[in-house]
Design an enzyme around this catalytic site. Sequence first.
Site, mmCIF file in Angstrom:
data_model
loop_
_atom_site.group_PDB
_atom_site.id
_atom_site.type_symbol
_atom_site.label_atom_id
_atom_site.label_comp_id
_atom_site.label_asym_id
_atom_site.label_seq_id
_atom_site.Cartn_x
_atom_site.Cartn_y
_atom_site.Cartn_z
ATOM 1 N N HIS A 232 0.812 -1.207 0.000
ATOM 2 C CA HIS A 232 0.000 0.000 0.000
ATOM 3 C C HIS A 232 0.852 1.266 0.000
ATOM 4 O O HIS A 232 0.376 2.320 -0.429
ATOM 5 C CB HIS A 232 -0.955 -0.018 1.184
ATOM 6 C CG HIS A 232 -2.103 -0.954 0.994
ATOM 7 N ND1 HIS A 232 -3.381 -0.670 1.428
ATOM 8 C CD2 HIS A 232 -2.183 -2.176 0.396
ATOM 9 C CE1 HIS A 232 -4.191 -1.670 1.111
ATOM 10 N NE2 HIS A 232 -3.474 -2.604 0.495
ATOM 11 N N HIS B 106 -2.081 -12.693 -2.105
ATOM 12 C CA HIS B 106 -3.124 -13.428 -1.388
ATOM 13 C C HIS B 106 -2.718 -14.862 -1.064
ATOM 14 O O HIS B 106 -3.517 -15.621 -0.524
ATOM 15 C CB HIS B 106 -4.421 -13.388 -2.195
ATOM 16 C CG HIS B 106 -5.024 -12.021 -2.252
ATOM 17 N ND1 HIS B 106 -6.186 -11.744 -2.935
ATOM 18 C CD2 HIS B 106 -4.623 -10.833 -1.704
ATOM 19 C CE1 HIS B 106 -6.471 -10.460 -2.807
ATOM 20 N NE2 HIS B 106 -5.530 -9.889 -2.072
#
Length: 744
Positions: free
Chosen positions: A109, A272
């Site tokens: 991020h 993920h």
Amino acid sequence: MSENHDAVVYNTNAENGGGCPVAHRRAPHPTQGGGNRGWWPNRLNLKILAKNPAVANPLGGEFTYAEAFRTLDLAAVKQDIAAVLTTSQAWWPADYGHYGPFIIRMAWHSAGTYRISDGRGGAGAGQLRFAPLNSWPDNANLDKARRLLWPVKKKYGQKISWADLMILAGNVALESMGFETFGFAGGRVDVWEPDEDVYWGPETTWLDDERYTGDRELENPLAAVQMGLIYVNPEGPNGNPDPIAAARDIRETFRRMAMNDEETVALIAGGHTFGKTHGAANPDEHVGPEPEGAPIEEQGFGWTSTFGTGRGGDTITSGLEGAWTNTPVSWDNSFFEILFSYEWELTKSPAGANQWKPKDGAGAGTVPDAHDAAKSHAPTMLTTDLALRFDPIYEPISRRFLENPSAFADAFARAWFKLTHRDLGPVARYLGPEVPTETLLWQDPLPAVAHELIDAADVATLKGQILASGLSVSQLVSTAWASASTFRGGDKRGGANGARIRLEPQRGWEVNEPDQLAAVLRTLTRIQEVFNAAQTGGKQVSLADLIVLAGGVAVEQAAANAGFDVEVPFAPGRTDASQEQTDVESFAVLEPTADGFRNYLGKGHRLPAEYLLLDRANQLTLSAPELTVLVGGLRVLGANYQQSPLGVFTATPGSLTNDFFVNLLELGTTWKTTSEDANTFEGRDAATGKVRWTGSRADLVFGSNSELRALAEVYASDDAREKFVHDFVAAWVKVMNLDRFDLV
């Protein structure tokens, strides 16, 4: 002209206002952000040309981060980070006893705000520490991730920036869970204030999506789908759990972040493979304000939760809940194995978010709980995960990775490196022992200098040949400016090094006037070839150097025409890139659709020309005085697009005079618009009505805006003629050298 661009929203305090938000509103105190913008929300914000002033830097002007970083024991830092990752803290317990997935999310991020259209965003300055990014909904609880790293930052101090530490920690997290990364480069320098020059979108409410028009056409330069998200909505577009529709959003968003389809699949699946989502309960009912809105006693923390313990198994972050794989702190191929092993049905998280579980109870008990060994779960997929299986383009890529784990690992390693280094700039800025040796096309590679550089005598010889070439001051200045002014301060791309102005796509850009450019380059190339052929000792001059030198020659000639003898500083050392080293699609985003320095304005702009000029000056890292002196100089040097007379407020073009400012501020001139869009104007003699000059908004703003007029008055003064010349030369050289990281 009616200012039809979006107005800046100004929040006022309507408390004690009798219920009327207009008549009784109260402007904020200056310490709260009040000021002139409240009264005139559309005024130019020149503060974006004064970013990160030296007085705001606590390290002082003598500190050089690159030198400090070179003294760092990177291996020791990585060991300390690894120890943090596996030492769970009671105040924020680690999922599965390992903070690795949490830290990966933080690094992702930090870097993931980058977008190709303007080169802004990204990890390069550690902006995740500041508003608005530190308080975006998508960054919920990452305040804790940074605090976990504070002991490491405290130990090594200024030898490693927060910007570098966050990315390095992401790499260490991957490595500590069994993944082999592609490499790491330091060199990100911390800043001490939020970026105020990044347009994050028109919305004034978190998760709004006013950025779309028509058939879900996303506004440039934005990449994320909603205000406060890094990428896409994991539940699907606006929460609609449609994997195919989600794939469209994913493809457009990741494309705008410089990722192709294979890189996109690798990044989503690789990320993920680790960790879980957190949605123990409804955030609207239990979660407090973000860090910037939290009370002082929170000490920079935000999103305090009242649900249960507020942490561990009671954590609320995105509202989604569950892990993708049964090995959430180990690198393997289980993400794809699970994605393709089950059929999936829509379900709701405890917080009410849309997510997917295996049909008919399949997979139950295969996924460990993050905090309670007595519990187990079924795997979870998000709508955006299912897009990798059901989108017709993503699906074959995903199946190839399913069947070839080593190909997946390599693709993820490369995509992760690109994600975390895209805005660091060229390899010349990379620091540290883990810099990869492989050259990558997206790094805009340049050949090494493999020849002896020209000396002062050679420069003098070449200057004479340039002056005798028949090329005008206007042609030489325009070509050098076109070459150098592609630089973008955000991602450090562009610039004169490489002479890519002679290659596709730059040689065909409208703003560069391809026919004139080709003629100038032919002449300069002949000078280069003749000079190089005459050398016997390996000395050579690159075309990149010659273009810049020629621009300097033109400036010197123009100064002489104005009565001033100046020497424009010149530092050889640029090289010439090849077309094979130049990704046409990647470089296409650098094309100027407006350049107020050349009085060029393409079609379709939302903002008026003066705002676009300011934005371009910001990209060139110019100050307001540098912007002012460059525009004034370029006008009298005849650098306008297609030799337009707009703003050429002089009777002696080609002479480096301060006439632009003198004549703009002449009291006897009355200006009137001459176009429906109010982009061009005539200046008439107030007494006779005779047209004196024509100008654009990018010209008249220096008389209209009070701050720019103050600067224009300096250069219009009778005692400023010589100062103007020297200031122009200094600003010109700065632009020519913006990409010369070897000179820093």
